[in-house]
Design a protein around this motif. Structure first.
Motif, short mmCIF file in Angstrom:
data_model
loop_
_atom_site.label_atom_id
_atom_site.label_comp_id
_atom_site.label_asym_id
_atom_site.label_seq_id
_atom_site.Cartn_x
_atom_site.Cartn_y
_atom_site.Cartn_z
N ASN A 175 0.80 -1.22 0.00
CA ASN A 175 0.00 0.00 0.00
C ASN A 175 0.84 1.27 0.00
OD1 ASN A 175 0.95 -0.47 2.57
ND2 ASN A 175 -0.82 0.47 3.58
N GLY A 176 2.16 1.14 -0.18
CA GLY A 176 2.98 2.34 -0.21
C GLY A 176 4.37 2.12 0.36
N PHE A 177 4.81 3.09 1.17
CA PHE A 177 6.16 3.07 1.72
C PHE A 177 6.14 3.43 3.20
CE2 PHE A 177 6.35 4.19 -2.74
CZ PHE A 177 7.39 3.42 -3.25
N ASP A 178 7.03 2.79 3.93
CA ASP A 178 7.27 3.15 5.34
C ASP A 178 8.70 3.64 5.47
OD1 ASP A 178 4.75 2.32 5.87
OD2 ASP A 178 5.30 0.63 7.15
N PHE A 179 8.87 4.72 6.27
CA PHE A 179 10.22 5.19 6.56
C PHE A 179 10.60 4.67 7.95
CE2 PHE A 179 13.50 8.11 8.04
CZ PHE A 179 14.31 8.19 6.92
N GLU A 180 11.57 3.79 7.98
CA GLU A 180 12.02 3.20 9.24
C GLU A 180 13.23 3.95 9.74
OE1 GLU A 180 12.65 -0.94 8.56
OE2 GLU A 180 10.54 -1.33 8.09
N HIS A 181 13.05 4.71 10.82
CA HIS A 181 14.15 5.53 11.32
C HIS A 181 15.20 4.66 12.01
CE1 HIS A 181 11.90 5.04 15.12
NE2 HIS A 181 13.07 5.24 15.70
N LYS A 182 16.43 5.11 11.95
CA LYS A 182 17.52 4.43 12.63
C LYS A 182 17.55 4.87 14.08
CE LYS A 182 20.65 3.70 8.72
NZ LYS A 182 22.00 3.98 8.16
N TYR A 183 17.78 3.91 14.97
CA TYR A 183 17.86 4.23 16.39
C TYR A 183 19.29 4.67 16.71
CZ TYR A 183 17.08 3.95 21.40
OH TYR A 183 16.97 4.26 22.73
N ASN A 184 19.55 5.94 16.43
CA ASN A 184 20.88 6.49 16.66
C ASN A 184 20.76 7.81 17.43
OD1 ASN A 184 19.88 8.24 14.72
ND2 ASN A 184 21.07 7.32 13.05
N GLU A 185 21.86 8.53 17.52
CA GLU A 185 21.87 9.77 18.29
C GLU A 185 20.90 10.79 17.74
OE1 GLU A 185 22.99 11.81 21.57
OE2 GLU A 185 23.74 9.83 20.97
#
Length: 210
Positions: A175-185
């Motif tokens: 159904n589209g796109f997900d932006f998966e954020h990095k667990y960083n500073e």
């Protein structure tokens, strides 16, 4: 005993002030008997003594000393009232909407995606995090873009997916796109979830400020 108390806790007006000051320090620091209510009870007791002493001074014509003691007694209450006022103001301020001119920069900041300016806001809420005692809050945002803008959006996402970014990466779904954020500073203080629904032309952002 009564005469001793009168002499050292009433007649000598500075002793109740000293005791009250020490009690405030004990209450804040919890230096004696931590994890108990000792500091609170000592503050109440010394505050009561200071109040009695100030009333006694006023009734005996020592107006300046009496009002001085009362002013000392009032300081922590004024301070606590001021802090409560600020805290209430923060809570009321947080339970509102994200300004429209902040939506585009926020999404750009988190995902590098430039969204179209002509969009419709479906959901926009900033609320204080339940159970938190500071300025923690969460943002729930959902917008709808025009069908004509989808090509530009998808092209940006596909181009960004080919590049490495410290912010996160795009994942393709049915159904589209997900932006998966990095667990960083960069993202640790504000973890978020961002989704682009290309079937319904919608974008959704959920962000928590910790």
């Amino acid at each position: 005993m009564t005469e001793i108390l009168k002499k050292y806790l009433v007649t000598k007006w500075w002793i109740p002030i000293l005791l009250f000051g020490i009690s405030i320090i004990l209450f804040i620091s919890g230096a004696i008997l931590p994890n108990t209510d000792f500091g609170f009870y000592s503050l109440v007791f010394s505050g009561t003594i200071l109040f009695i002493s100030s009333v006694w001074q006023l009734f005996n014509g020592k107006i300046v000393i009496g009002f001085f003691q009362l002013s000392i007694l009032a300081v922590p209450f004024i301070f606590l009232g001021f802090m409560a006022f600020l805290f209430t103001g923060i809570m009321n301020k947080l339970d509102e909407e994200l300004a429209l001119d902040r939506i585009e920069p926020l999404i750009k900041e988190k995902t590098d995606l430039t969204i179209p300016t002509d969009f419709e806001v479906l959901e926009n809420l900033i609320e204080h995090t339940e159970g938190a005692f500071d300025s923690d809050y969460s943002i729930a945002l959902k917008i709808e873009y025009k069908e004509s803008d989808e090509k530009n959006i998808v092209e940006q996402i596909l181009k960004s997916a080919e590049l490495k970014s410290d912010k996160g990466s795009w994942k393709k779904y049915d159904n589209g796109f997900d932006f998966e954020h990095k667990y960083n500073e960069i993202n640790r203080a504000e973890p978020f979830y961002f989704k682009v629904d290309t079937l319904n032309n919608k974008m959704e952002l959920n962000l928590s400020h910790l």
